[in-house]
Motif scaffolding. Structure first.
Motif, PDB file in Angstrom:
ATOM      1  N   ASN A  12       0.815  -1.221   0.000  1.00  0.00           N
ATOM      2  CA  ASN A  12       0.000   0.000   0.000  1.00  0.00           C
ATOM      3  C   ASN A  12       0.849   1.271   0.000  1.00  0.00           C
ATOM      4  OD1 ASN A  12      -2.566  -1.202  -0.095  1.00  0.00           O
ATOM      5  ND2 ASN A  12      -2.502  -1.639   2.101  1.00  0.00           N
ATOM      6  N   ILE A  13       2.059   1.198   0.525  1.00  0.00           N
ATOM      7  CA  ILE A  13       2.964   2.352   0.522  1.00  0.00           C
ATOM      8  C   ILE A  13       3.650   2.490  -0.833  1.00  0.00           C
ATOM      9  CG2 ILE A  13       5.088   3.318   1.541  1.00  0.00           C
ATOM     10  CD1 ILE A  13       4.249   1.716   4.147  1.00  0.00           C
ATOM     11  N   ILE A  14       4.179   1.378  -1.361  1.00  0.00           N
ATOM     12  CA  ILE A  14       4.999   1.406  -2.581  1.00  0.00           C
ATOM     13  C   ILE A  14       4.130   1.336  -3.847  1.00  0.00           C
ATOM     14  CG2 ILE A  14       6.938   0.286  -3.801  1.00  0.00           C
ATOM     15  CD1 ILE A  14       7.720   1.341  -1.023  1.00  0.00           C
ATOM     16  N   ARG A  15       2.976   0.667  -3.739  1.00  0.00           N
ATOM     17  CA  ARG A  15       2.055   0.500  -4.881  1.00  0.00           C
ATOM     18  C   ARG A  15       2.777  -0.002  -6.136  1.00  0.00           C
ATOM     19  NH1 ARG A  15      -0.319   6.237  -5.278  1.00  0.00           N
ATOM     20  NH2 ARG A  15      -1.488   5.361  -7.044  1.00  0.00           N
ATOM     21  N   PRO A  16       3.513  -1.103  -6.002  1.00  0.00           N
ATOM     22  CA  PRO A  16       4.284  -1.581  -7.157  1.00  0.00           C
ATOM     23  C   PRO A  16       3.394  -2.241  -8.204  1.00  0.00           C
ATOM     24  CG  PRO A  16       4.428  -3.165  -5.374  1.00  0.00           C
ATOM     25  CD  PRO A  16       3.665  -1.981  -4.837  1.00  0.00           C
ATOM     26  N   ASP A  17       3.921  -2.301  -9.424  1.00  0.00           N
ATOM     27  CA  ASP A  17       3.270  -3.081 -10.471  1.00  0.00           C
ATOM     28  C   ASP A  17       3.711  -4.543 -10.400  1.00  0.00           C
ATOM     29  OD1 ASP A  17       1.928  -0.854 -12.115  1.00  0.00           O
ATOM     30  OD2 ASP A  17       3.984  -0.139 -11.870  1.00  0.00           O
ATOM     31  N   TYR A  18       4.959  -4.741  -9.979  1.00  0.00           N
ATOM     32  CA  TYR A  18       5.540  -6.078  -9.864  1.00  0.00           C
ATOM     33  C   TYR A  18       6.303  -6.161  -8.545  1.00  0.00           C
ATOM     34  CZ  TYR A  18       4.554  -6.494 -14.854  1.00  0.00           C
ATOM     35  OH  TYR A  18       3.920  -6.532 -16.061  1.00  0.00           O
ATOM     36  N   ALA A  19       6.240  -7.314  -7.898  1.00  0.00           N
ATOM     37  CA  ALA A  19       7.001  -7.514  -6.665  1.00  0.00           C
ATOM     38  C   ALA A  19       7.708  -8.863  -6.743  1.00  0.00           C
ATOM     39  CB  ALA A  19       6.088  -7.456  -5.439  1.00  0.00           C
ATOM     40  N   TYR A  20       8.926  -8.902  -6.220  1.00  0.00           N
ATOM     41  CA  TYR A  20       9.806 -10.054  -6.372  1.00  0.00           C
ATOM     42  C   TYR A  20      10.016 -10.758  -5.030  1.00  0.00           C
ATOM     43  CZ  TYR A  20      10.871  -8.302 -11.021  1.00  0.00           C
ATOM     44  OH  TYR A  20      10.764  -7.903 -12.333  1.00  0.00           O
ATOM     45  N   PHE A  21       9.859 -12.089  -5.056  1.00  0.00           N
ATOM     46  CA  PHE A  21      10.074 -12.916  -3.872  1.00  0.00           C
ATOM     47  C   PHE A  21      10.865 -14.152  -4.274  1.00  0.00           C
ATOM     48  CE2 PHE A  21       6.438 -10.346  -2.852  1.00  0.00           C
ATOM     49  CZ  PHE A  21       6.542 -10.105  -1.485  1.00  0.00           C
ATOM     50  N   GLY A  22      11.683 -14.647  -3.350  1.00  0.00           N
ATOM     51  CA  GLY A  22      12.517 -15.808  -3.645  1.00  0.00           C
ATOM     52  C   GLY A  22      11.784 -17.121  -3.432  1.00  0.00           C
ATOM     53  N   LYS A  23      12.072 -18.098  -4.278  1.00  0.00           N
ATOM     54  CA  LYS A  23      11.481 -19.427  -4.134  1.00  0.00           C
ATOM     55  C   LYS A  23      12.105 -20.201  -2.976  1.00  0.00           C
ATOM     56  CE  LYS A  23      10.126 -19.903  -8.984  1.00  0.00           C
ATOM     57  NZ  LYS A  23      10.332 -20.669 -10.233  1.00  0.00           N
ATOM     58  N   LYS A  24      13.212 -19.706  -2.425  1.00  0.00           N
ATOM     59  CA  LYS A  24      13.771 -20.382  -1.248  1.00  0.00           C
ATOM     60  C   LYS A  24      12.730 -20.413  -0.132  1.00  0.00           C
ATOM     61  CE  LYS A  24      17.329 -19.973   2.262  1.00  0.00           C
ATOM     62  NZ  LYS A  24      16.512 -19.258   3.263  1.00  0.00           N
ATOM     63  N   ASP A  25      11.970 -19.327   0.024  1.00  0.00           N
ATOM     64  CA  ASP A  25      10.860 -19.299   0.967  1.00  0.00           C
ATOM     65  C   ASP A  25       9.571 -19.599   0.193  1.00  0.00           C
ATOM     66  OD1 ASP A  25      12.310 -18.508   3.368  1.00  0.00           O
ATOM     67  OD2 ASP A  25      12.643 -16.625   2.337  1.00  0.00           O
ATOM     68  N   ALA A  26       9.463 -20.843  -0.283  1.00  0.00           N
ATOM     69  CA  ALA A  26       8.378 -21.180  -1.216  1.00  0.00           C
ATOM     70  C   ALA A  26       7.009 -21.130  -0.549  1.00  0.00           C
ATOM     71  CB  ALA A  26       8.628 -22.563  -1.825  1.00  0.00           C
ATOM     72  N   GLN A  27       6.931 -21.470   0.740  1.00  0.00           N
ATOM     73  CA  GLN A  27       5.642 -21.370   1.428  1.00  0.00           C
ATOM     74  C   GLN A  27       5.215 -19.914   1.507  1.00  0.00           C
ATOM     75  OE1 GLN A  27       5.525 -23.039   5.384  1.00  0.00           O
ATOM     76  NE2 GLN A  27       3.299 -22.881   5.524  1.00  0.00           N
ATOM     77  N   GLN A  28       6.157 -19.044   1.855  1.00  0.00           N
ATOM     78  CA  GLN A  28       5.871 -17.606   1.888  1.00  0.00           C
ATOM     79  C   GLN A  28       5.410 -17.122   0.517  1.00  0.00           C
ATOM     80  OE1 GLN A  28       8.408 -14.400   3.868  1.00  0.00           O
ATOM     81  NE2 GLN A  28       9.079 -14.201   1.753  1.00  0.00           N
ATOM     82  N   LEU A  29       6.109 -17.545  -0.539  1.00  0.00           N
ATOM     83  CA  LEU A  29       5.740 -17.133  -1.903  1.00  0.00           C
ATOM     84  C   LEU A  29       4.306 -17.558  -2.227  1.00  0.00           C
ATOM     85  CD1 LEU A  29       6.378 -16.067  -4.751  1.00  0.00           C
ATOM     86  CD2 LEU A  29       7.449 -18.284  -5.242  1.00  0.00           C
ATOM     87  N   ALA A  30       3.953 -18.796  -1.887  1.00  0.00           N
ATOM     88  CA  ALA A  30       2.596 -19.278  -2.167  1.00  0.00           C
ATOM     89  C   ALA A  30       1.553 -18.470  -1.397  1.00  0.00           C
ATOM     90  CB  ALA A  30       2.488 -20.766  -1.807  1.00  0.00           C
ATOM     91  N   ILE A  31       1.861 -18.133  -0.146  1.00  0.00           N
ATOM     92  CA  ILE A  31       0.926 -17.357   0.680  1.00  0.00           C
ATOM     93  C   ILE A  31       0.775 -15.943   0.136  1.00  0.00           C
ATOM     94  CG2 ILE A  31       0.677 -16.284   2.969  1.00  0.00           C
ATOM     95  CD1 ILE A  31       1.772 -18.959   4.124  1.00  0.00           C
ATOM     96  N   ILE A  32       1.883 -15.317  -0.273  1.00  0.00           N
ATOM     97  CA  ILE A  32       1.808 -13.961  -0.831  1.00  0.00           C
ATOM     98  C   ILE A  32       0.995 -13.962  -2.123  1.00  0.00           C
ATOM     99  CG2 ILE A  32       3.160 -12.081  -1.861  1.00  0.00           C
ATOM    100  CD1 ILE A  32       3.486 -12.224   1.169  1.00  0.00           C
ATOM    101  N   GLU A  33       1.211 -14.958  -2.973  1.00  0.00           N
ATOM    102  CA  GLU A  33       0.436 -15.031  -4.221  1.00  0.00           C
ATOM    103  C   GLU A  33      -1.059 -15.176  -3.919  1.00  0.00           C
ATOM    104  OE1 GLU A  33       3.530 -16.913  -7.456  1.00  0.00           O
ATOM    105  OE2 GLU A  33       2.508 -18.300  -6.118  1.00  0.00           O
ATOM    106  N   LYS A  34      -1.384 -15.985  -2.919  1.00  0.00           N
ATOM    107  CA  LYS A  34      -2.790 -16.166  -2.536  1.00  0.00           C
ATOM    108  C   LYS A  34      -3.364 -14.870  -1.971  1.00  0.00           C
ATOM    109  CE  LYS A  34      -6.150 -19.197  -2.225  1.00  0.00           C
ATOM    110  NZ  LYS A  34      -6.763 -19.671  -3.476  1.00  0.00           N
ATOM    111  N   MET A  35      -2.575 -14.184  -1.157  1.00  0.00           N
ATOM    112  CA  MET A  35      -3.018 -12.918  -0.573  1.00  0.00           C
ATOM    113  C   MET A  35      -3.313 -11.886  -1.673  1.00  0.00           C
ATOM    114  SD  MET A  35      -0.801 -10.290   1.726  1.00  0.00           S
ATOM    115  CE  MET A  35      -0.094  -9.507   0.279  1.00  0.00           C
ATOM    116  N   VAL A  36      -2.420 -11.778  -2.643  1.00  0.00           N
ATOM    117  CA  VAL A  36      -2.608 -10.833  -3.742  1.00  0.00           C
ATOM    118  C   VAL A  36      -3.899 -11.147  -4.497  1.00  0.00           C
ATOM    119  CG1 VAL A  36      -1.684 -10.237  -6.027  1.00  0.00           C
ATOM    120  CG2 VAL A  36      -0.208 -10.160  -4.015  1.00  0.00           C
TER     121      VAL A  36
END
Length: 286
Positions: free
Chosen positions: A138-162
């Motif tokens: 909400n602060i940065i309002r990016p068009d794209y955001a980058y996350f590492g697959k090393k934290d794959a559970q986090q990545l899956a949760i962020i994708e679901k949240m979005v």
């Protein structure tokens, strides 16, 4: 020149101007202690977007009472020195007081996806992650955001949240960056003793052996888990905290493997808890 921004209001004002100019914004959220894994995500953003913002914020909400929040490495000058030559436009570096000026009256909660794997060992961790990522989005309002697959559970949760919260942001997952011997790069690797560092290569080696078993036709997840456990017990002094085979990105435990899977593990050494994983595309997965 990379500009360091420390307040939410200044960052929002800059973003407002960039949006008016129709600049495309790439965003890399981090907790600092930057290594090649972070910098790979940063370079991808720089290649693909007009503006790149990197946030550095050690988020207290995602640390449990016995975790390493106070000890977590912090060196903003070193981090900025790594970002400056790459051409990063902005580093957002708020204090805890700036991000959380008072106790939160409203909390976000991750349901089933946080009750398995890492989340089962770290209650509240992913609630803290989605809270801070929502604030940053909400602060940065990016068009794209980058996350590492090393934290794959986090990545899956962020994708679901979005998806569920209708953020107009595309999430880009970046492959795990490894040392020459296969160890996943991590800010916590500095806590390994010399002997533990030698042993730590076996985390990835055990995952690769599991992948070989899968490629040879093994579909019983228990056999893969037992092999990984035997390999880690034989070759490391660490305590095995978790080994799991789950569907991905759904994070549902698999007994007989079908579709795309995620083999993950966590090993606790004397001063460092390391995680690693591989994602294997199933026969019926694009």
């Amino acid at each position: 020149m990379t500009k360091r921004i420390t307040t939410v209001n200044e960052m929002k004002a800059i973003i407002q101007t960039l949006k008016r100019e129709q600049k495309q914004i790439g965003f890399v959220p981090t907790m600092g202690a930057l290594h090649e894994g972070h910098l790979t995500m940063v370079r991808a953003s720089l290649r693909n977007h007009d503006i790149t913002v990197v946030s550095i914020f050690v988020n207290p909400l995602q640390f449990g009472p016995n975790e390493d929040f106070d000890a977590y490495p912090r060196d903003i000058e070193s981090d900025q020195a790594k970002l400056e030559p790459l051409g990063v436009d902005y580093v957002f570096y708020p204090s805890v007081e700036e991000m959380y000026p008072q106790p939160l009256a409203i909390s976000l909660k991750v349901n089933r996806m946080a009750e398995v794997l890492e989340g089962s060992k770290r209650p509240g961790h992913f609630d803290g992650v989605v809270t801070v990522v929502n604030k940053l989005f909400n602060i940065i309002r990016p068009d794209y955001a980058y996350f590492g697959k090393k934290d794959a559970q986090q990545l899956a949760i962020i994708e679901k949240m979005v998806d569920e919260f209708n953020h107009p942001i595309e999430i880009i997952g970046i492959d795990t960056i490894r040392e020459a011997d296969g160890l996943a790069k991590s800010s916590r690797n500095v806590y390994l003793t010399a002997q533990e560092r030698k042993e730590a290569i076996h985390l990835y080696q055990s995952l690769k052996k599991a992948e070989e078993m899968y490629d040879a036709g093994e579909r019983n997840s228990r056999k893969l888990i037992d092999m990984i456990r035997d390999h880690l017990t034989t070759n490391t002094s660490g305590t095995i905290e978790d080994i799991a085979v789950s569907s991905y990105p759904e994070l549902v435990e698999q007994k007989e493997i079908t579709g795309q899977i995620f083999i993950s593990l966590a090993v606790k050494f004397s001063r460092a808890r390391l995680i690693d994983n591989i994602i294997i595309k199933g026969e019926n997965h694009d």
